[in-house]
Design a protein around this motif. Structure first.
Motif, short mmCIF file in Angstrom:
data_model
loop_
_atom_site.label_atom_id
_atom_site.label_comp_id
_atom_site.label_asym_id
_atom_site.label_seq_id
_atom_site.Cartn_x
_atom_site.Cartn_y
_atom_site.Cartn_z
N THR A 189 5.05 6.29 1.75
CA THR A 189 3.75 6.78 2.43
C THR A 189 4.11 8.34 2.36
O THR A 189 3.17 8.94 3.33
CB THR A 189 3.40 6.23 3.67
OG1 THR A 189 4.48 6.43 4.41
CG2 THR A 189 3.02 4.77 3.36
N PRO B 192 -2.97 8.34 -7.58
CA PRO B 192 -4.37 8.25 -7.79
C PRO B 192 -4.97 8.16 -6.63
O PRO B 192 -4.53 7.97 -5.65
CB PRO B 192 -4.32 6.79 -8.67
CG PRO B 192 -3.08 6.18 -8.17
CD PRO B 192 -2.03 7.13 -7.86
N GLU B 193 -6.39 8.27 -6.97
CA GLU B 193 -7.38 8.31 -5.79
C GLU B 193 -8.10 6.90 -5.80
O GLU B 193 -8.66 6.75 -6.99
CB GLU B 193 -8.03 9.62 -5.74
CG GLU B 193 -7.54 10.70 -5.43
CD GLU B 193 -8.40 11.91 -5.62
OE1 GLU B 193 -8.85 12.56 -6.53
OE2 GLU B 193 -8.87 12.44 -4.51
N ALA B 194 -8.18 6.36 -4.68
CA ALA B 194 -8.92 4.89 -4.69
C ALA B 194 -10.28 5.07 -4.92
O ALA B 194 -11.03 4.05 -5.84
CB ALA B 194 -8.73 4.11 -3.42
N MET C 230 -0.98 5.54 3.09
CA MET C 230 -1.18 4.47 1.97
C MET C 230 -0.10 4.60 0.77
O MET C 230 0.07 5.73 0.55
CB MET C 230 -2.59 4.64 1.47
CG MET C 230 -3.58 3.94 2.64
SD MET C 230 -5.48 4.33 1.77
CE MET C 230 -5.52 2.95 0.97
N SER C 231 0.49 3.53 0.44
CA SER C 231 1.43 3.87 -0.59
C SER C 231 1.16 4.06 -1.84
O SER C 231 1.59 4.93 -2.60
CB SER C 231 2.41 2.57 -0.69
OG SER C 231 1.60 1.45 -1.02
N LYS C 232 -0.19 3.61 -2.50
CA LYS C 232 -0.51 4.00 -3.88
C LYS C 232 -1.75 4.71 -3.98
O LYS C 232 -1.69 5.58 -4.90
CB LYS C 232 -0.99 2.51 -4.36
CG LYS C 232 -0.09 1.40 -4.50
CD LYS C 232 0.88 1.54 -5.66
CE LYS C 232 2.08 0.20 -5.68
NZ LYS C 232 1.53 -1.09 -5.54
N THR C 233 -2.57 4.80 -3.04
CA THR C 233 -3.85 5.90 -3.17
C THR C 233 -3.96 6.30 -1.85
O THR C 233 -5.01 6.39 -1.07
CB THR C 233 -5.07 5.00 -3.49
OG1 THR C 233 -5.40 4.00 -2.44
CG2 THR C 233 -4.91 4.17 -4.78
#
Lengths: 370, 435
Positions: free
Chosen positions: B11, B20-22, B393-396
């Motif tokens: 994070t 990327p953005e969610a 947040m880890s991905k987005t």
């Protein structure tokens, strides 16, 4: 909002920290009030997740779930082998949210998480109350409730992304950081002026006038910031001196005088009179309501934001419902917190497919309980 | 790898830009007016990648005028600068016919609309939900107002024609009733023993958070059904839902929860105490933990005097118990008290922590490292310290791309590219004060 939520607690005691919390140590209808408010429509299952078989049940549940919510001390789930790194291997679509006092890493991350401590260490308490008295915390656990709400939002965001990208993720949300986030102009003001942010009681010095003041028969909040509204307030009060301050900046600079004038005026008026004037002249008011006022308020009742429901175990109950007014998918309350482990059979047998004898075995070994 | 190292790696805010953005598929029109609940809702969405178009009247939103003691940077107040993040700023006068037409063209391209006008105003303008949903069946329209859009007050013409105000929302939520110093706590001046608002705009922030959640639930629902919907949020109701068990307590026992200063009606000790130089938080409420607390301050008599949870959660005892404990710790500084607690190694668990002033909070590098607070050098606004993003947040991961813009700063870009309005027409609209 309709999600199927399975709340996992320890067999026997259950979530003691919440279930045993009730004002005055009173448990009406055997309900701990601390547990009533934040538990709606959940299945209550009691599993000892430190037991290898308990851990396996968690893994089975996670493999068919969308979201995992936990608030243990950072690293606890990981040390039990059911942290994000393990569970994301079982279910790569899993959204895992950890809610803690200070986050999962960083110099403060080992500090204990208490709502009142978060309100204190962030400076939120210091800016609340009167300068001549002492800093005040919210009586309610605002750090918990607000970060829970922000957490629910983030989960929905992560689910939206998962629906597009096919993968879940790890969310680290700290309640003190949520409180820091909502402290409006505090940080920028301190940085730009070098001054401390003072407590200003019930007068708001960024939106003048905007205050809570004493009326003849109670307390009332008044807001009249927009020029049109301020002119309305001037007319309603008939205070000539007030109309000198139509200009926004003049108002912010002469806030004390404006507040004195309004407070003096309001003391002689009844709440209902002020409310009628507000409707007539177009400024915002609201009486300071207690739980009895809210409970009987025709407006909240008509909006079902004060939501009555018939709990299958505890009978007629009430719950605030701020999501009652969604056109197509309004939030509905069906039941509140249930006894420890009451839904064990439902979850283990109907959802996970355990047989009756397997379930009995788990009871015997103390893996699950009531 | 140990968990903290891994969690940090997952994070780390310094890597947010590479991810990327969610919500980059969502277009949000935020036409909120003088209302930080609306602004916070769109901030939350914009931090996660939604394209947020802030629509202000040509003279700018009066929310820009709301600022402590009149302090502004370049014409904009401090709280607006905090919530201007990542938003495109355009202007439009929806009171005029041509403005309404342009607004509807914007709505056709939008996923979400946030508005906070006085109850009924959008209908009066001919821009109510019935109209807008015909233009865009996938639209999610979120109205945020003190009294909401429907219900007894709206139907009986009891709603003032005015914008929402945080302090009124705090009052109507029941929150202000439970915050403050009680009458009988007479070591404090009389005028301070009253229902008290939270120092920050807590109702507006709570309302904004609930609104953002409702919007995302509606997006998830729309992903399945293809239909948008109308959302009606009251910040007063949002904060009401965060006021613990006050309403349920009244229903079940007939008892109204009143203000109790810094005490907790359901546990003692779980509150603040005065020391030589400020307050400390001390927790020790189960019996063994209460014993530990009394042992630390060397007052075993208090264990006898208040032996059970029932004795200690009796509100009549809050002030006397506190006076007893304070009579000891008032002689020490906050730091010294915390040290006394850390040095205790007997049975029971009790903790103590300092209550800080915001300036002291700023001393922790923790918040800056985690991006909860950020230092920025903005070309226009200068050198700033303000809130970053609360969540990791880890991905987005949420992020801040820019701080704040002036009213209409993105007019040309938006009207030219999104609505294909040509330069000449734009100039004409500007002259007519529509844009």
């Amino acid at each position: 909002m309709g999600a199927e939520v399975i709340h996992i607690e320890m067999p026997g005691s259950g979530d003691l920290l919440i279930r045993a919390v009730s004002p005055g140590g009173i448990f009406p209808r055997n309900l701990g009030l601390g547990a009533v408010a934040p538990n709606v429509n959940k299945y209550h299952v009691a599993i000892d997740i430190r037991h290898p078989k308990g851990k396996r049940i968690i893994q089975e549940l996670v493999s068919i779930s969308d979201v995992l919510v936990e608030n243990f001390k950072p690293g606890t789930f990981d040390s039990w082998g059911i942290g994000y790194r393990d569970l994301s291997k079982i279910n790569k679509k899993l959204v895992y949210i950890s809610l803690s006092g200070f986050g999962n890493w960083g110099e403060l991350s080992d500090r204990p998480s208490y709502d009142a401590y978060a309100q204190g260490i962030t400076g939120l308490a210091e800016i609340t109350g009167f300068k001549e008295a002492m800093p005040l915390k919210a009586q309610a656990w605002i750090g918990d409730f607000l970060s829970g709400t922000v957490g629910a939002f983030l989960v929905a965001v992560a689910l939206h992304y998962r629906n597009k990208a096919g993968e879940g993720q790890f969310i680290d949300l700290s309640q003190s950081e949520v409180l820091i986030r909502v402290m409006d102009w505090t940080w920028l003001y301190i940085h730009l002026t070098g001054k401390e942010r003072e407590r200003t009681g019930n007068r708001d010095y960024a939106t003048v006038p905007s205050l809570i003041t004493k009326a003849k028969d109670g307390f009332i909040a008044i807001g009249a910031f927009e020029k049109r509204e301020f002119i309305g307030l001037c007319k309603a009060t008939g205070i000539e001196e007030l109309s000198k301050y139509e200009d926004y900046t003049e108002r912010l600079k002469n806030a004390d005088r404006i507040y004195e004038l309004i407070e003096e005026w309001a003391r002689e008026k009844k709440i209902e009179e002020i409310e009628e004037l507000a409707v007539k002249y177009g400024f915002m008011v609201g009486r300071v309501m207690n739980s009895r006022d809210i409970y009987h308020d025709p407006h909240y009742l008509s909006r079902k934001s004060v939501f009555f429901y018939n709990d299958p175990i505890y009978g007629n109950l009430v719950q605030p419902n701020p999501l009652s007014s969604l056109e197509k998918t309004p939030a509905i309350v069906r039941w509140t917190v249930r006894p420890v482990g009451i839904d064990n059979e439902h979850v283990l047998s109907r959802i996970l497919g355990y047989t009756q004898s397997e379930i009995e075995e788990l009871y015997k070994e103390g893996v699950i309980g009531k | 790898m140990d968990w903290k190292t891994l969690a940090r790696e997952l994070t780390d805010p310094s890597k947010s830009k590479e991810k990327p953005e969610a919500l980059d598929d969502l277009v949000v029109i935020d036409i909120s007016y003088g209302n930080f609940a609306g602004l916070f809702a769109s901030s939350l969405l914009s931090e996660l990648g939604a394209k947020v178009i802030r629509v202000e009247p040509p003279e700018g939103d009066i929310a820009r005028k709301m600022t402590p003691y009149g302090l502004e940077i370049d014409g904009t107040g401090l709280p607006y600068i905090v919530e201007g993040r990542n938003k495109y700023h355009i202007t439009l006068n929806i009171e005029k016919e041509e403005g309404k037409e342009i607004f509807i063209r914007l709505i056709r391209k939008a996923d979400i609309l946030i508005e906070t006008f006085p109850t009924g105003k959008m209908e009066k303008l001919g821009l109510g939900w019935d109209t807008l949903k015909r233009e865009n069946g996938r639209l999610i329209m979120c109205s945020i107002k003190t009294f909401g859009e429907r219900g007894y007050y709206a139907e009986n013409e009891k709603v003032p024609d005015a914008i929402g105000t945080d302090v009124v929302d705090q009052a109507r939520s029941g929150f202000a009733w439970t915050v403050g110093i009680p009458e009988e706590y007479d070591e404090f001046p009389e005028h301070t023993r009253v229902p008290t608002r939270m120092g920050n705009w807590m109702a507006h922030y709570a309302g904004g958070a609930i609104a953002a959640f409702a919007i995302m639930c509606s997006v998830l629902y729309r992903n399945i059904t293809g239909e948008g919907q109308k959302i009606d949020i009251s910040p007063a109701e949002a904060l009401m839902a965060m006021n613990n068990y006050a309403l349920q307590c009244y229903h079940l026992t007939g008892r109204v929860i009143n203000r109790v200063a810094n005490f907790e009606p359901a546990a003692y000790a779980y509150n603040y105490f005065r020391t030589k130089d400020g307050l400390v938080f001390i927790a020790g409420y189960a019996d063994p933990n209460w014993k530990a607390l009394c042992t630390i301050i060397n007052r075993p008599d208090l264990i006898e005097k208040y032996p059970t949870i029932k004795d200690r959660t009796n509100p009549d005892n809050f002030i006397p118990m506190t006076r007893e404990i304070e009579s000891v710790i008032i002689n020490y500084t906050r730091k010294e008290v915390v040290k006394m607690w850390l040095e205790y190694d007997g049975p029971g668990v009790t903790v103590a922590g300092e209550i800080l002033k915001p300036k002291e909070t700023l001393q922790f590098n923790h918040w800056f490292e985690r991006g909860a607070l950020i230092r920025v050098k903005d070309k226009e606004l200068g050198d700033l310290i303000l809130q970053g993003v609360a969540a990791k947040m880890s991905k987005t991961p949420p992020r801040i791309k820019w701080i704040c813009r002036k009213p209409g700063e993105d007019n040309e870009f938006f009207y030219l590219t999104l609505l294909n309005i040509d330069k000449e027409e734009l100039k004409k609209l500007e002259e007519e004060n529509i844009i």
